[in-house]
Write an enzyme that holds these catalytic residues in place. Structure first.
Site, PDB file in Angstrom:
ATOM      1  N   CYS A 106      51.269  34.199  37.949  1.00 18.41           N
ATOM      2  CA  CYS A 106      50.306  33.535  37.089  1.00 18.41           C
ATOM      3  C   CYS A 106      48.880  33.993  37.404  1.00 18.41           C
ATOM      4  O   CYS A 106      48.584  35.180  37.339  1.00 18.41           O
ATOM      5  CB  CYS A 106      50.486  32.018  37.223  1.00 18.41           C
ATOM      6  SG  CYS A 106      49.718  31.023  35.944  1.00 18.41           S
ATOM      7  N   HIS A 107      47.997  33.074  37.773  1.00 20.76           N
ATOM      8  CA  HIS A 107      46.607  33.400  38.090  1.00 20.76           C
ATOM      9  C   HIS A 107      46.451  34.009  39.488  1.00 20.76           C
ATOM     10  O   HIS A 107      45.361  34.414  39.868  1.00 20.76           O
ATOM     11  CB  HIS A 107      45.730  32.148  37.994  1.00 20.76           C
ATOM     12  CG  HIS A 107      45.470  31.691  36.601  1.00 20.76           C
ATOM     13  ND1 HIS A 107      46.416  31.036  35.854  1.00 20.76           N
ATOM     14  CD2 HIS A 107      44.376  31.797  35.819  1.00 20.76           C
ATOM     15  CE1 HIS A 107      45.912  30.738  34.672  1.00 20.76           C
ATOM     16  NE2 HIS A 107      44.674  31.201  34.615  1.00 20.76           N
ATOM     17  N   GLY A 108      47.541  34.096  40.267  1.00 22.12           N
ATOM     18  CA  GLY A 108      47.483  34.677  41.604  1.00 22.12           C
ATOM     19  C   GLY A 108      46.961  36.101  41.603  1.00 22.12           C
ATOM     20  O   GLY A 108      46.400  36.571  42.593  1.00 22.12           O
ATOM     21  N   ALA A 109      47.130  36.802  40.484  1.00 20.07           N
ATOM     22  CA  ALA A 109      46.668  38.188  40.392  1.00 20.07           C
ATOM     23  C   ALA A 109      45.156  38.307  40.538  1.00 20.07           C
ATOM     24  O   ALA A 109      44.649  39.385  40.839  1.00 20.07           O
ATOM     25  CB  ALA A 109      47.127  38.800  39.072  1.00 20.07           C
ATOM     26  N   TRP A 110      44.417  37.213  40.329  1.00 24.72           N
ATOM     27  CA  TRP A 110      42.977  37.242  40.577  1.00 24.72           C
ATOM     28  C   TRP A 110      42.691  37.657  42.023  1.00 24.72           C
ATOM     29  O   TRP A 110      41.751  38.387  42.294  1.00 24.72           O
ATOM     30  CB  TRP A 110      42.358  35.875  40.322  1.00 24.72           C
ATOM     31  CG  TRP A 110      41.808  35.669  38.952  1.00 24.72           C
ATOM     32  CD1 TRP A 110      41.443  36.620  38.038  1.00 24.72           C
ATOM     33  CD2 TRP A 110      41.517  34.412  38.354  1.00 24.72           C
ATOM     34  NE1 TRP A 110      40.961  36.014  36.909  1.00 24.72           N
ATOM     35  CE2 TRP A 110      40.994  34.665  37.072  1.00 24.72           C
ATOM     36  CE3 TRP A 110      41.662  33.099  38.775  1.00 24.72           C
ATOM     37  CZ2 TRP A 110      40.606  33.646  36.215  1.00 24.72           C
ATOM     38  CZ3 TRP A 110      41.278  32.083  37.914  1.00 24.72           C
ATOM     39  CH2 TRP A 110      40.751  32.366  36.641  1.00 24.72           C
TER      40      TRP A 110
END
Length: 172
Positions: A106-110
């Site tokens: 999910c947003h972990g790629a930030w």
């Protein structure tokens, strides 16, 4: 930190996506790994988006890349806070430099973008941060789970089963 099982770090930040932390945590334990809940920005306890409290076992600042066999980064709002912790970001970068498995959903790629390890990598994430990954140099695809070298990425909680299968396959 003596142990007989390989250690996998799981990064924690405020408002983590509960499912994206809890499911991997228990899958790692089930597979025989020592799952270490790593706090960021000095906090000892975090609360997920859906109200689940989660204590940190250690701070990311207390762990070295050599202590871990891999790392998992959940989504939710936590990654926006985690990527402000330069020590946590540096830990992810060092794990990447060592070629160890790094998983983000999910947003972990930030956090991966902030660690500057996405350029030229085929990846996926929550559609809302697609442009951030593309602008950081990633080759974004809309697939359930993507493996590129030592990186495993997924889009959302529904992808957790395939995501964890892929991550576990990369771990020692």
């Amino acid at each position: 930190m003596p142990t007989s099982s390989p250690r996998i770090g799981l990064l924690l930040g405020p408002m983590f996506e509960d499912q994206e932390f809890i499911y991997p945590y228990y899958r790692l334990l089930e597979a025989g790994y020592e799952a270490i809940r790593l706090g960021t920005n000095g906090a000892a306890q975090f609360v997920g988006k859906h109200g689940v409290p989660m204590p940190a076992d250690r701070q990311a600042s207390e762990v070295f890349a050599g202590d871990l066999a891999g790392i998992h980064i959940p989504g939710g709002y936590a990654p926006d806070h985690i990527r402000r912790d330069s020590v946590a970001v540096d830990l992810v970068r060092r794990l990447a430099d060592d070629g160890k498995p790094i998983a983000s959903i999910c947003h972990g790629a930030w956090v991966l973008a902030s660690a500057n390890i996405v350029r030229g990598k085929r990846m996926t994430c929550f559609r809302g941060i697609k442009d951030d990954l593309v602008n950081a140099g990633a080759d974004w695809v809309d697939e359930q789970t993507v493996v590129d070298g030592n990186l495993v990425t997924a889009r959302k909680p529904a992808d957790l089963p395939s995501y964890m299968r892929a991550f576990l396959e990369l771990l020692p």
